[in-house]
Every structure is written in C-alpha cells, then in structure tokens.
Design a protein around this motif. Sequence first.
Motif, mmCIF file in Angstrom:
data_model
loop_
_atom_site.group_PDB
_atom_site.id
_atom_site.type_symbol
_atom_site.label_atom_id
_atom_site.label_comp_id
_atom_site.label_asym_id
_atom_site.label_seq_id
_atom_site.Cartn_x
_atom_site.Cartn_y
_atom_site.Cartn_z
ATOM 1 N N GLU A 366 0.840 -1.198 0.000
ATOM 2 C CA GLU A 366 0.000 0.000 0.000
ATOM 3 C C GLU A 366 0.876 1.250 0.000
ATOM 4 O O GLU A 366 1.822 1.342 0.783
ATOM 5 N N PRO A 367 0.588 2.221 -0.892
ATOM 6 C CA PRO A 367 1.197 3.539 -0.712
ATOM 7 C C PRO A 367 0.628 4.140 0.583
ATOM 8 O O PRO A 367 -0.595 4.217 0.742
ATOM 9 N N MET A 368 1.496 4.470 1.522
ATOM 10 C CA MET A 368 1.021 4.887 2.844
ATOM 11 C C MET A 368 1.696 6.188 3.267
ATOM 12 O O MET A 368 2.913 6.361 3.095
ATOM 13 N N LEU A 369 0.910 7.071 3.825
ATOM 14 C CA LEU A 369 1.415 8.356 4.300
ATOM 15 C C LEU A 369 1.905 8.176 5.729
ATOM 16 O O LEU A 369 1.111 7.946 6.647
ATOM 17 N N THR A 370 3.239 8.235 5.910
ATOM 18 C CA THR A 370 3.810 8.024 7.237
ATOM 19 C C THR A 370 4.965 8.992 7.471
ATOM 20 O O THR A 370 5.515 9.572 6.546
ATOM 21 N N ASP A 371 5.317 9.143 8.759
ATOM 22 C CA ASP A 371 6.484 9.955 9.109
ATOM 23 C C ASP A 371 7.739 9.128 8.883
ATOM 24 O O ASP A 371 7.881 8.028 9.436
ATOM 25 N N GLN A 372 8.642 9.656 8.064
ATOM 26 C CA GLN A 372 9.863 8.942 7.710
ATOM 27 C C GLN A 372 11.035 9.920 7.643
ATOM 28 O O GLN A 372 10.849 11.136 7.575
ATOM 29 N N TRP A 373 12.241 9.331 7.637
ATOM 30 C CA TRP A 373 13.458 10.115 7.429
ATOM 31 C C TRP A 373 13.841 10.039 5.949
ATOM 32 O O TRP A 373 13.737 8.987 5.334
#
Length: 960
Positions: A366-373
């Motif tokens: 799934e393309p997912m909107l998450t907090d990442q570096w």
Amino acid sequence: MPNASNTPNKSPVDELAKSYEPAPIEAYWGPEWEKRGIADATLDEDKGDFSIQLPPPNVTGTLHMGHAFNQTIMDGLVRHARMSGKNTLWVPGTDHAGIATQIVVERQLDAQKVSRHDLGREKFLEKVWEWKESSGSTITRQIRRLGASIDWAKEYFTMDSKMSKAVVEVFVRLYEQGLIYRGKRLVNWDPVLGTAVSDLEVVSEEEDGSMWHIRYPLSDGSGQLIVATTRPETLLGDVAVMVNPNDERYQHLIGKWVSLPLCARDIPIIADDYVDLNFGTGVVKVTPAHDFNDYAVGQRHQLPLINILTLDAKINENAPAEYQGLDRFAARKQIVADLDQAGLLEKVQPHKLMVPRGDRTQTIIEPMLTDQWFVAVSKPSPDNQYQPGSSVAGAALAAVTNGDIKLVPENWISTYTQWLENIQDWCISRQLWWGHQIPAWYGDNGQIFVARSESEAKVQAVAAGYSGALSRDADVLDTWFSSALVPFSSLGWPEKTPALEHFLPSSVLVTGFDIIFFWVARMVMMTCHFTGKVPFHTVYVHGLVRDAEGQKMSKSKGNTLDPIDLIDGIELDALVSKRTTGLMNPKQAESISKRTRKEFPEGISAFGTDALRFTFASLASLGRNINFDQKRCEGYRNFCNKLWNATRFVLMNCPGNLEENGFAPCDDQCGPDGYLDFSPADKWIVSLLQRTEAEVEKGFQNYRFDNIANSIYQFVWDEYCDWYLELAKVQLQNGTPAQQRATRRTLLRVLETILRLAHPLIPFITETLWQTVAPMTGKALEQQAKQTIALQAYPIAQPEKIDALSEAWLNQIKAIVDACRNLRGEMQVSPAQKVPLWICGPEAFLKQATPYLLALAKLSEVKIYQDEASMEKDAAGAPMALVGELKLLLKIEVDVGAERIRLGKEIDRLANEIQKARSKLSNESFVARAPEEVVAQEKQRLTGFEQNHEKLVAQLERLK
C-alpha cells in the motif's frame, strides 16, 4: 569445502592421478591458498593498484547462480590483476539484511509461540545476533567453494562496530548539512511487516482484477461523472476528481463539485495534464494519501491528504463509521455492494493490472502516508566534496557524464542518467528492530536532537534549553543506506588509512542491472559527497542467469539450479525433494517433480568448480542474460579432462633432466647443429600462443569473458592438443637430439604458459597441473609461499615471436591431412587401415612434411611426384583431392561409380563458386568501389576455382 585438516596429508600434486577428479583438488587447494596468503593485499608504492568490492550478500543467504556467475567474473579479474603485478585487494563483506534477517528470526520465535514484542527489543536483538553467529556464515563458506581469492582478513559485516561508526557519522553529517530531514511522505508500505520498503523489495506482476465504473453525482444535481478505478475502497480518501484541461467533454465542469459516493462530503473537479484523454472515461479520482501519482497531483494543486488506512491495512477513523475496522479487502466488498445498492455502480469489467507485492511476504503493498526520514538528494550543498555546490544526485550524475565512471556496456548510461535526473528524495527509515538504529533523540516537547551518541544528544539538549528525558527514535536505517557507504567505510573511513589511499576508487564493480539504482547510484552519491572521489572507475553490468530456455529461475517454476549441486553432483530424488520442499500447492509440486525427473533422469553429475566457472565465463556476453544449460558444463568438464590428459602426456614424454627437456643455458648453441633445433611446428604453436595471449588480454580489458574463454578453449583443444601433441610425437620419434630437446622445451613451455593463461578462469586444475609442470621448466619453487601459480606472472604476448611462415607451413600440413581424412571418409576406408598417398607438389616441402603426414593421416607411404601426368598414369582411377596447388591421390582400390559421383558433386560445387565470382567481378559497382586488393583477391579466387574445376573434369573423363 572440507578443511585442510580433513584432507589427506599428501597433496594432489605429489603424484598426478591417472584421471581428472576435481573434488580432492578443490578440497586441498582452497584452504591451502588461504594458508599461503595468496589474496593478502599489498601496498607496494612501485606497483599499480587494483581493487574490487564483493557486493555484500545477505547474511541470511545461500549461494545462487547469480552469485556464482558474479563471483566467477570478479575472481577472474582479481587473479588476472594479481598475476599482472598489481597491489590487489578484493574486499569481502556481508549485509545485515534488515528485513530478511528479522523475518528469519521472527519465524523461529513463532514456532515457539513467542513474538518479538514478548521479548522486547533488547532481548530480540540478542536472538538475532545469536542466529547470525551460528548460521550467518553459510554463504561465505560457499563462496570459498568457488575458489574466490578474497582477502578474508578484510571481511566486514555491515553491523560491526567499524561499519556502524561510519553509518552514524554519515547520518549526522548529512543532517548537519541540511540534507537529512524527517517528514510525512508517501512510501511503499508492507502491512504484514509493518514497515516501509524500497522499490527493490516490491515485485509487480500482472494479475487478473476488475475495473469498477462508479457514478460521482454533480453536487448541483445537473448530472454525473463516471470514474473508473481498480481500488474502489480508496474512494473513501478521495479529495478531487480530475480531467484533462484539453478534454472538450468536461471543460465546462472544471471548477464545479461532485458528491463523493458513500461519504458526506463534496470534492472539486480539477484539470491536470496527467489525465490521459484516450483512456477510460477521461475522468480520474484523486487520492493523494494512497497513490504515488495522485500524491504528485495533490502537491501541484495543494489538495488535502486524507489517510483512510491503519498501518495494518484496516479502515481508520477518517472513513464513515460503517467501514471503520474492516480489512481493506473486506471494505472493498462492502463498498462495492453499497455502491450497487445505491445505484452508483455503473458496471464492473475484468481487467489486467500490475499488482505490487512485497517480495518477502507476498502481501499487496500500500502507498502509505507516514512519518519517515529522508535524504534530500536534489538539494544543492556546498559540502559536496566531489562538486561543491552540487546536490548529492547531481554529483553522481556528473561522475558518469564527465567520464570519471565508465559503464560497460555503455547503453546503461542512459538508464542511469534518466533515473538520477528524475530522482525523488530517498526514504531511509524502516520500522524494524534489526538494523542501524537512527541516531536521533526526542524530547517530550517534540524537539529532535541528532547526535553520534546519547551523551552528545544530551549536550545538545542542554544547549537548547531542554533538560527533560530523551527517547531514541525506534526506527532503523534502510539496509541500502549502509550498503551505499561500503566503498569507503570498508576501507576505514572516517579515518585516513593507507587502504583508502590505495584502493579508493576501486577498479571495477561487477553487478547485475537490477540494482543500478538501489545500490550503484547510491554508492556513487555517498562516496562522491564524502570523499571527493568516485567509488569505482568502471561498472561492469551483467545480465541475469536464467534457465536453458531463457526463463527466470524461481522456486515456483521448479527450474532453479544450485551451483553447489553442479559442483558436487546430486542424486535425482534429492534434487526433486529440494525443488518441491516448501511448496504449498500439491499439483505444483507434482508438476515440478515430473519436470525434474524428465530433465535430469540421472540427477546432476559432479562437474567440479572449474567446469562451472568456465561455463559461466563462456556465457558472459556483454548486455545479455545468461541462459544456463548444464550440458555446457559437461563440455567444459571434458575440456578440463583434456587438459589433464595432455599434461600427463607431456610429463611422460619429458622425463629427462632440465638439459634433456631443453632448458639448459643455450647461448649460441641453438640452431640446426646446436643444442636446440626448433621445427616449423614448434615455431607455429609458439606463434599461435602469442596471438592467443593478445586476444585474452584484449578480453580482460574489454570485460569480454566469453572471448577469453573461447580463445583459451580453441587454442588448447584445437591447436595444442589436437595438432601440436600429435606433431610432437613425430618429432620425438624421428628427430635429432637437438630437435627432440626443442620439442620437449616447446611442449613444456607452451603448456606452462597455457596453465598461467587459464588460471583466472579455472584456478584449481591449473594450480595442480602447474605444480608438476613448472619445475620441469626450470622455475625455482623454493619458497613455500611462492609455490603457487596464483603469484606467477601473467602471460604477455610477444609479437616478435609471431611467425607467419611457420603458420602458413603448418596450415598446409593441416589442409593435406584434412583432405586425406575426407577422402578416407568418403571412400569408407577404415581409420585403422594405412594407405599410400601419392602427391604432386614442391619436393622440399613435401619431404619435410612426410613424417607428419604418415602419422596424422594414417598413411603407409608418401610418394612425391613432380609431374601430374606421371602420377595420374601410375594411379589411374584413385580418389583425388586438390589442396591449393597440390594434387593428392590415395592409392586404393575404389568403386569407380562412387568416385564418379563424388567428383561430380565437387565439380558442381566449384562451378557454383565460379559463377558467383564471375558475377561479382562483372558487377561494375563492386569493381569500382571495392579496394584494389579485394578485387585482386576475388580474381585470384576465380582463377583457382577454374584451374581446380578443369583438373577434376579431366579426372572424371579418365574414369569414364
């Protein structure tokens, strides 16, 4: 490979076995090479440098065909460089393989009904390290089986302390330079693993699906738009529908609103060039939080982002209450049913679509909107040491476009540059426990402190006025992040080490095209940015190893091959079990079992490492996939056997001391009456050897291992074994002492050179044979460490030894022998029956050739004529052949009718050649445009054809 302690004390070279058996040779020499330190790197300032990085295999892995091919190429390059006198370093390492390793250990815990969360992070990581220590070196043991001459003392693991220090240093510096940031972005998300994954870990294949056509009513009640989608559940996160601005059907609707089905909200109709006028209805839904293309549209139009999925792919609180908590696919069914009931489902059509699945879990990504570096790869930076002011990606692009890095073959340059020109910021965080934990600490107030250690983070916090508790970021870094650093981190960076000075850049990187983006380009980015140097001068990009029919090897297809099975052999039942174990589908297992039993009715023979390596080399054409057929292994196993038997023949025929073998000091005693008297045959084989050495060197320079293998094979099999050994027998039987000594010298000198020439490809057999041959050539093997072919000089062609006259002389001998053999075959004369040959031609040449012709053509006598008429009169009706200006007759009783037929066919063939030559010469365009020498050569060919035609017609007339 067995340890040296498990092998007999007696080495394979103490007494050369009668037959070639690879297993004991490989068992002895593998550990022996390590013991003698042949791969130990040197730092001699007077030598050139050659280095190569072993693409670090996953610590979880086992050797597969791609590894074996790759390492054959690398070892060939390394051994060639070492023998060419360079400081040589092959750096080995293994990758901690974050996702793969964590899955392995979690599955072990699952079998014990324990989860990693039950253990906690610290205890879980202890379990991972325990597993790594006990099982993680399997692949390095298998690499040794291939004869890889690696400096194992330089081995690294991407999670060891030195490598980890470099990873932290790079992260902190990039953060301080403003090139690493934390943000909410769309990433590939594996709901089963619960982590972001790279594009390389996503496998997209075409599957059967559906296309749902949904009615979106206009908010003002004036009509509706039909939107087609393959994922109807994502409409819960729609924020707009879009049309192409040039689509006349919808221009009047741009700026209006539609009612989002099943949701109590309206969304706008926008215009964007992304929409394909000719696909579907021309209306596309926009879901920026769940589609990469839609995300880009949302950024352009400043649309909101509505995430409707939890991290385990269930519908979240942003959707209507009746769908919350449903799995994404259960929600799909419910939504489709509700749309149908509401009269909003226009139609459903079967549809082929590309479905992205995680390569580890097979779950749909799934393309997912998450907090990442992220690494800001396109942001200009004055800190770039390769090109100050350039972005990380820009410097990597410049390194190739300005020629500092060469890609072989060159067609990969466009692929490389296109990717870097369209690169997105690099997501480097993963929601795992195994890996390099991100060196960032958070305060209770949300402040972030990026530091090399927690104590350093506390100092930063105090300086910022924060005195509360700190908690470390739980995420780890993408495995590709630490892998991108190995060109310099494996050589001691950030310290300034001699290894960095000598071996960065490395000479060449050997890799498959499938990781150009994920590893190659990222190594270029990081190495250029932090060292100011490119990581390597050349990237040799090879294809994938496929099965004999060109199909991709996979467990599901049942067509995989294990290189260790090809080396050691495997029985049929064991091979079937290996291919079918773990398959859930009984029908699939049965199909694979039948296929395997048909393809390998007797299992797989033991071919040995050298035969496997030679096979890989022979298939290594630039820019092509490698279709691997085990029958090629059989052919190269036969080649090794041929070389073994040839060596035994030479040793049996050169039993004397150095003087009798032709290696005593020669001074001025060489010549017809002196110590050595070299024949045209001796000079011919030495001449061909020079040409072969030049071809092989050219192959190494151009990374054409197929040409290297083919040149060596042809010279050894076709010239040295099939011709020169037979010629040498004649010379040893009939020659003068000076000629016999010259023959032995040539036999040994050429064989010893062949062994050095072939050593980079087939190291085990060449080492074993060289140990017996080298002392007979006068090579002193006094120091134990030097008693190895691996440290001898690689052959260099000596053009001054090319002898065109001797080559022409021997080619004439070959032509006569071939003509005699053809005549015998056509006349059905037994190979064991010796027959007389009557021949008309130059007397001096034929007298010199007679001893060779008697032996090679199985003749009882050779009668030389100077007059064709006399010869034909004496041997009327004998089968005849023409070799240039020579006329040959086999003096045997023949079937006159059969001979007439044979002559008639040859006359017809020559008539056809005459017609073609005359047609070409009558073509004014050819005569006018072709070089003079080409036209002259064609005229000469025509004259020869006409003369031979005339002679054969006369012969046929006599038979009538």
